[in-house]
Write a protein that holds these residues in place. Structure first.
Motif, PDB file in Angstrom:
ATOM      1  N   UNK A 145       0.831  -1.205   0.000  1.00 28.94           N
ATOM      2  CA  UNK A 145       0.000   0.000   0.000  1.00 28.94           C
ATOM      3  C   UNK A 145       0.866   1.257   0.000  1.00 28.94           C
ATOM      4  N   UNK A 146       1.933   1.234   0.795  1.00 33.08           N
ATOM      5  CA  UNK A 146       2.817   2.415   0.849  1.00 33.08           C
ATOM      6  C   UNK A 146       3.498   2.654  -0.492  1.00 33.08           C
ATOM      7  N   UNK A 147       3.863   1.570  -1.206  1.00 36.52           N
ATOM      8  CA  UNK A 147       4.480   1.721  -2.526  1.00 36.52           C
ATOM      9  C   UNK A 147       3.498   2.296  -3.529  1.00 36.52           C
ATOM     10  N   UNK A 148       2.242   1.835  -3.454  1.00 33.76           N
ATOM     11  CA  UNK A 148       1.216   2.370  -4.353  1.00 33.76           C
ATOM     12  C   UNK A 148       1.024   3.863  -4.106  1.00 33.76           C
ATOM     13  N   UNK A 149       0.927   4.248  -2.836  1.00 34.79           N
ATOM     14  CA  UNK A 149       0.741   5.664  -2.498  1.00 34.79           C
ATOM     15  C   UNK A 149       1.932   6.500  -2.959  1.00 34.79           C
ATOM     16  N   UNK A 150       3.130   5.957  -2.797  1.00 30.38           N
ATOM     17  CA  UNK A 150       4.329   6.677  -3.231  1.00 30.38           C
ATOM     18  C   UNK A 150       4.319   6.885  -4.738  1.00 30.38           C
ATOM     19  N   UNK A 151       3.970   5.834  -5.482  1.00 23.50           N
ATOM     20  CA  UNK A 151       3.906   5.937  -6.944  1.00 23.50           C
ATOM     21  C   UNK A 151       2.884   6.987  -7.365  1.00 23.50           C
ATOM     22  N   UNK A 152       1.720   6.981  -6.710  1.00 19.41           N
ATOM     23  CA  UNK A 152       0.662   7.925  -7.072  1.00 19.41           C
ATOM     24  C   UNK A 152       1.056   9.366  -6.751  1.00 19.41           C
ATOM     25  N   UNK A 169       8.671  -1.412 -12.572  1.00 17.15           N
ATOM     26  CA  UNK A 169       7.277  -1.089 -12.878  1.00 17.15           C
ATOM     27  C   UNK A 169       6.806   0.123 -12.076  1.00 17.15           C
ATOM     28  N   UNK A 170       7.267   0.235 -10.838  1.00 20.96           N
ATOM     29  CA  UNK A 170       6.914   1.403 -10.035  1.00 20.96           C
ATOM     30  C   UNK A 170       7.455   2.678 -10.678  1.00 20.96           C
ATOM     31  N   UNK A 171       8.687   2.607 -11.175  1.00 21.50           N
ATOM     32  CA  UNK A 171       9.283   3.769 -11.844  1.00 21.50           C
ATOM     33  C   UNK A 171       8.499   4.150 -13.092  1.00 21.50           C
ATOM     34  N   UNK A 172       8.114   3.146 -13.884  1.00 17.97           N
ATOM     35  CA  UNK A 172       7.399   3.424 -15.136  1.00 17.97           C
ATOM     36  C   UNK A 172       5.989   3.955 -14.869  1.00 17.97           C
ATOM     37  N   UNK A 173       5.283   3.367 -13.919  1.00 18.16           N
ATOM     38  CA  UNK A 173       3.913   3.792 -13.634  1.00 18.16           C
ATOM     39  C   UNK A 173       3.904   5.190 -13.022  1.00 18.16           C
ATOM     40  N   UNK A 174       4.894   5.487 -12.202  1.00 16.36           N
ATOM     41  CA  UNK A 174       4.954   6.798 -11.565  1.00 16.36           C
ATOM     42  C   UNK A 174       5.439   7.905 -12.474  1.00 16.36           C
ATOM     43  N   UNK A 175       6.066   7.559 -13.576  1.00 14.06           N
ATOM     44  CA  UNK A 175       6.600   8.581 -14.471  1.00 14.06           C
ATOM     45  C   UNK A 175       5.509   9.103 -15.397  1.00 14.06           C
ATOM     46  N   UNK A 217      12.968  14.823 -11.148  1.00 20.81           N
ATOM     47  CA  UNK A 217      11.964  13.774 -10.924  1.00 20.81           C
ATOM     48  C   UNK A 217      12.247  12.543 -11.773  1.00 20.81           C
ATOM     49  N   UNK A 218      12.744  12.755 -12.982  1.00 21.07           N
ATOM     50  CA  UNK A 218      13.019  11.629 -13.872  1.00 21.07           C
ATOM     51  C   UNK A 218      14.170  10.770 -13.373  1.00 21.07           C
ATOM     52  N   UNK A 219      15.009  11.328 -12.493  1.00 18.56           N
ATOM     53  CA  UNK A 219      16.146  10.578 -11.965  1.00 18.56           C
ATOM     54  C   UNK A 219      15.796   9.762 -10.724  1.00 18.56           C
ATOM     55  N   UNK A 220      14.576   9.954 -10.203  1.00 20.21           N
ATOM     56  CA  UNK A 220      14.157   9.190  -9.027  1.00 20.21           C
ATOM     57  C   UNK A 220      13.890   7.748  -9.445  1.00 20.21           C
ATOM     58  N   UNK A 221      14.690   6.837  -8.944  1.00 20.32           N
ATOM     59  CA  UNK A 221      14.569   5.430  -9.318  1.00 20.32           C
ATOM     60  C   UNK A 221      14.445   4.562  -8.071  1.00 20.32           C
ATOM     61  N   UNK A 222      13.795   3.426  -8.236  1.00 21.06           N
ATOM     62  CA  UNK A 222      13.680   2.460  -7.148  1.00 21.06           C
ATOM     63  C   UNK A 222      14.159   1.110  -7.660  1.00 21.06           C
ATOM     64  N   UNK A 223      14.016   0.085  -6.844  1.00 16.91           N
ATOM     65  CA  UNK A 223      14.398  -1.262  -7.281  1.00 16.91           C
ATOM     66  C   UNK A 223      13.272  -1.934  -8.073  1.00 16.91           C
TER      67      UNK A 223
END
Length: 710
Positions: free
Chosen positions: A57-64, A279-285, A270-276
């Motif tokens: 849930x926290x990852x989803x909120x972060x992506x959004x 899919x989270x990076x792509x959906x959040x971009x 913002x484009x340089x913010x990456x995670x492991x």
């Protein structure tokens, strides 16, 4: 008295502030609509089957949250055109003396462009002159209408305002639909592939027309756009009755300029913010800045964006894998050369797991599976990239992929040391065969510039085409043409090398009916694979009847996999491809299970033919004692080396990641260990990092300095 003045001034300021705020209503409504559409798109991406990752849930909120921030900054920049449009709305410009002067100036500019043969716009070439002429002519016409018919001014302005809103809403809706289909195909937001699609509009539009229900799709887009435009128009059109004065415009302009500056500074960060989680990076971009970045970075300078080491040390380390540790080195055989004909067939999007040999149970490659049993089969082979041009590059130049666009699509792509140049030095007739128009992806320029003859759709007579779609003639038609070409070459008395690139296993996956048990209009990936397999069987049935067949070596290999989406930057299973070498009575059936790269295939074939030549290939003959098991896999920016059960990835800006690879044998085809679990290491092994840097830095340097020319 002072109290009344103060009250009056306060009231005036509040009224002005309210009026300034109301002037921003078009931006607020459009921005809200854009955020809602982007939010819905992200939710769809979260639940899309291609998104093979789990989210807390926290990852989803972060992506959004990151996604909303990206969308706000993108909308601010995208609304610049609307801001300029509203800024220049004015009644005073139609009054004397401004009105007659502006109208006269617009007419004079129009006549200057229309009449003067060498006007300034001609210097830019292309369609620039026509575009400017249409724009100025339309501007002069509309200005004239509003100047001569002031009573109709508000009505004309409302129509133009409606059209402007309609185009903005259409862009928002169309972009969301486009991003969905792009994600559906590649599992990422826009990247350099989208730039290619913009350039090759004929193939792409044709592909869309043949792949999707265009009429219902575009009807839906139009209806939604019209409905939203009417809603926003009715909510905001009254603001055009009383245009802001100069002071209000300056306040609004200043505020907007500050927001634009903040957006321009923040978006790159913002484009340089990456995670492991890729899919989270792509959906959040946001796809639009990614598209712009790809458009301006088709070639990435390794020496600017990637980690480096001393160049001489890098070359020494990389070249140590060869018997003769130099870039230009002799390859000699103790046995006599065998000048057999060679047919290299690179198959569009043929993932390894389409074959029964790798555990597939759909029986969609019956011919290839039967041929593999009679061939030398490479069971642990990886493509260098996820585009056709990468596969062609690997099989033709036999070098690791370099950052950015494939060499095939670069300007300086000619006179390279290629598989074709080796065959030509042996007296072979060398050709590239392609069922489509070879100008696509710059293939014609590359292959012709490297000494290949080209046979493509231009060489087909109408009666030779039983079926074609936007990508080219059906594979079975190309198979028949290939037989004609090879028969003519055989009659010349020279051995031949033909590289045939198939096309049918590509969206929209259409092909003639009645060939296989999946209808030609089903537009299924499985149908595309099975029809290509059918066409290859037909090719071999025809080839077996020819005099040259028994003296020919056939190589069948995929250009890349059907999908590149995965949990990590470079998911191993999305790069594994099949490859077989078949020659009746010459190549003994066997399986080579060692880890190898697509760039090793042709040097291995030259070894089987006992060719003596001076090589600049960076791939290796896998049957030599010097061979080091490894594979190169990459996107346009992530460069990976698979070696010693590890995957090392080099990325901009000077980033390094390393994954340990654990074979997962319990899924399908356990004997091939087709799946690997990638576990991110906290501390990469430096030797493997050095090996990766040595390979990619050296290759980039040699490409840059033209050291790999013949």
């Amino acid at each position: 008295m002072f109290k009344n003045c103060s009250h009056h001034l306060s009231l005036q300021l509040n009224t002005d502030s309210l009026m300034d705020l109301k002037k921003t209503q078009p931006f607020l409504y459009l921005g809200l609509f854009y955020l809602i559409i982007s939010f819905i798109t992200r939710i769809i991406f979260f639940f899309h089957p291609i998104t093979s990752a789990d989210f807390t849930l926290s990852e989803v909120l972060k992506v959004l949250v990151i996604g909303i921030a990206n969308d706000v900054f993108v909308f601010i920049l995208a609304s610049s055109v609307l801001a300029l449009y509203l800024l220049f709305l004015s009644d005073s410009k139609y009054k004397k003396p401004y009105g007659p002067l502006i109208l006269s100036l617009l007419v004079l500019i129009f006549l200057y462009i229309l009449i003067v043969p060498n006007n300034i716009f001609k210097q830019y070439g292309g369609s620039v002159t026509k575009i400017v002429l249409i724009f100025v002519g339309l501007k002069a016409f509309l200005f004239g209408l509003m100047f001569f018919f002031p009573q109709k001014r508000i009505k004309i302005r409302n129509v133009l305002y409606f059209i402007t809103l309609f185009l903005y809403v259409l862009l928002i809706v169309f972009n969301a639909v486009s991003e969905y289909f792009f994600y559906n195909e590649f599992g990422v937001r826009y990247n350099f592939i989208a730039v290619d699609y913009l350039i090759y509009t004929n193939e792409v539009i044709g592909n869309i027309m043949e792949s999707y229900p265009v009429v219902p799709l575009f009807s839906g887009i139009f209806i939604i756009t019209l409905a939203i435009t009417l809603l926003i128009y009715r909510k905001t059109r009254n603001e055009l009755q009383n245009l802001p004065d100069f002071r209000q415009k300056m306040i609004l302009l200043g505020s907007f300029a500050v927001l634009v500056a903040i957006s321009l500074l923040t978006l790159p960060v913002m484009m340089q913010i990456k995670s492991t989680n890729v899919f989270a990076d792509e959906i959040g971009s946001n796809g639009l800045p990614k598209f712009y970045w790809a458009f301006t970075h088709n070639e990435l300078d390794y020496f600017q964006f990637y980690i480096q080491m001393d160049e001489k040390q890098a070359e020494k380390n990389f070249l140590s894998q060869y018997a003769e540790p130099s870039l230009s080195r002799p390859v000699a055989s103790a046995q006599p050369e065998i000048k057999k004909n060679v047919v290299l067939i690179s198959v569009e999007s043929l993932s390894a797991d389409f074959l029964e040999h790798y555990g597939n149970t759909q029986k969609i490659t019956p011919f290839l599976d039967s041929l593999a049993d009679r061939s030398l089969m490479f069971t642990n082979l990886y493509a260098t990239g996820n585009r056709t041009v990468r596969g062609l590059e690997a099989l033709t130049l036999c070098i690791p992929p370099t950052a950015g666009e494939s060499i095939i699509k670069r300007e300086n792509n000619k006179n390279r040391f290629t598989t074709g140049s080796v065959f030509k030095s042996k007296g072979y007739d060398v050709k590239f065969l392609y069922g489509g128009y070879s100008y696509f992806d710059n293939m014609q320029d590359f292959f012709a510039g490297n000494g290949y003859g080209i046979v493509d759709r231009n060489n087909f007579k109408p009666e030779e085409i039983s079926f074609a779609n936007v990508w080219g003639v059906a594979d079975e038609d190309m198979a028949k043409k290939a037989i004609q070409v090879m028969n003519a070459e055989a009659r010349s008395g020279k051995p031949f090398f033909n590289h045939w690139m198939t096309v049918s296993n590509h969206r929209p996956f259409t092909y003639p009916d009645g060939r296989i048990d999946i209808p030609g209009d089903a537009k299924s990936r499985e149908g595309g694979v099975k029809y290509t397999d059918y066409s290859l069987r037909k090719f071999f049935e025809m080839a077996k009847k020819q005099s040259w067949y028994s003296n020919t070596v056939f190589i069948i290999i995929a250009d890349h996999c059907a999908s590149s989406a995965g949990d990590t930057e470079l998911p191993m299973d999305k790069y594994r491809i099949p490859a077989i070498v078949f020659s009746e009575g010459f190549i003994q059936p066997q399986k080579f299970d060692g880890l190898m790269s697509q760039i090793d295939v042709m040097p291995t074939v030259f070894g089987l033919l006992h060719f003596n030549y001076t090589s600049k290939f960076l791939g290796q003959d896998v049957f030599t004692k010097e061979f080091q098991p490894k594979a190169y896999i990459a996107t346009y920016q992530d460069l990976g080396l698979v070696k010693d059960n590890s995957l090392t990835i080099l990325s901009p800006v000077k980033k390094v990641k390393q994954y340990s690879l654990t074979p997962e044998t319990g899924k399908i085809a356990p004997e091939f260990n087709i799946y690997y679990k990638e576990n991110l290491l906290k501390k990469p092994e430096q030797k493997l990092v050095n090996d990766a840097v040595s390979a990619y830095q050296s290759t980039s340097y040699w490409v840059k300095t033209n050291a790999l020319t013949r």
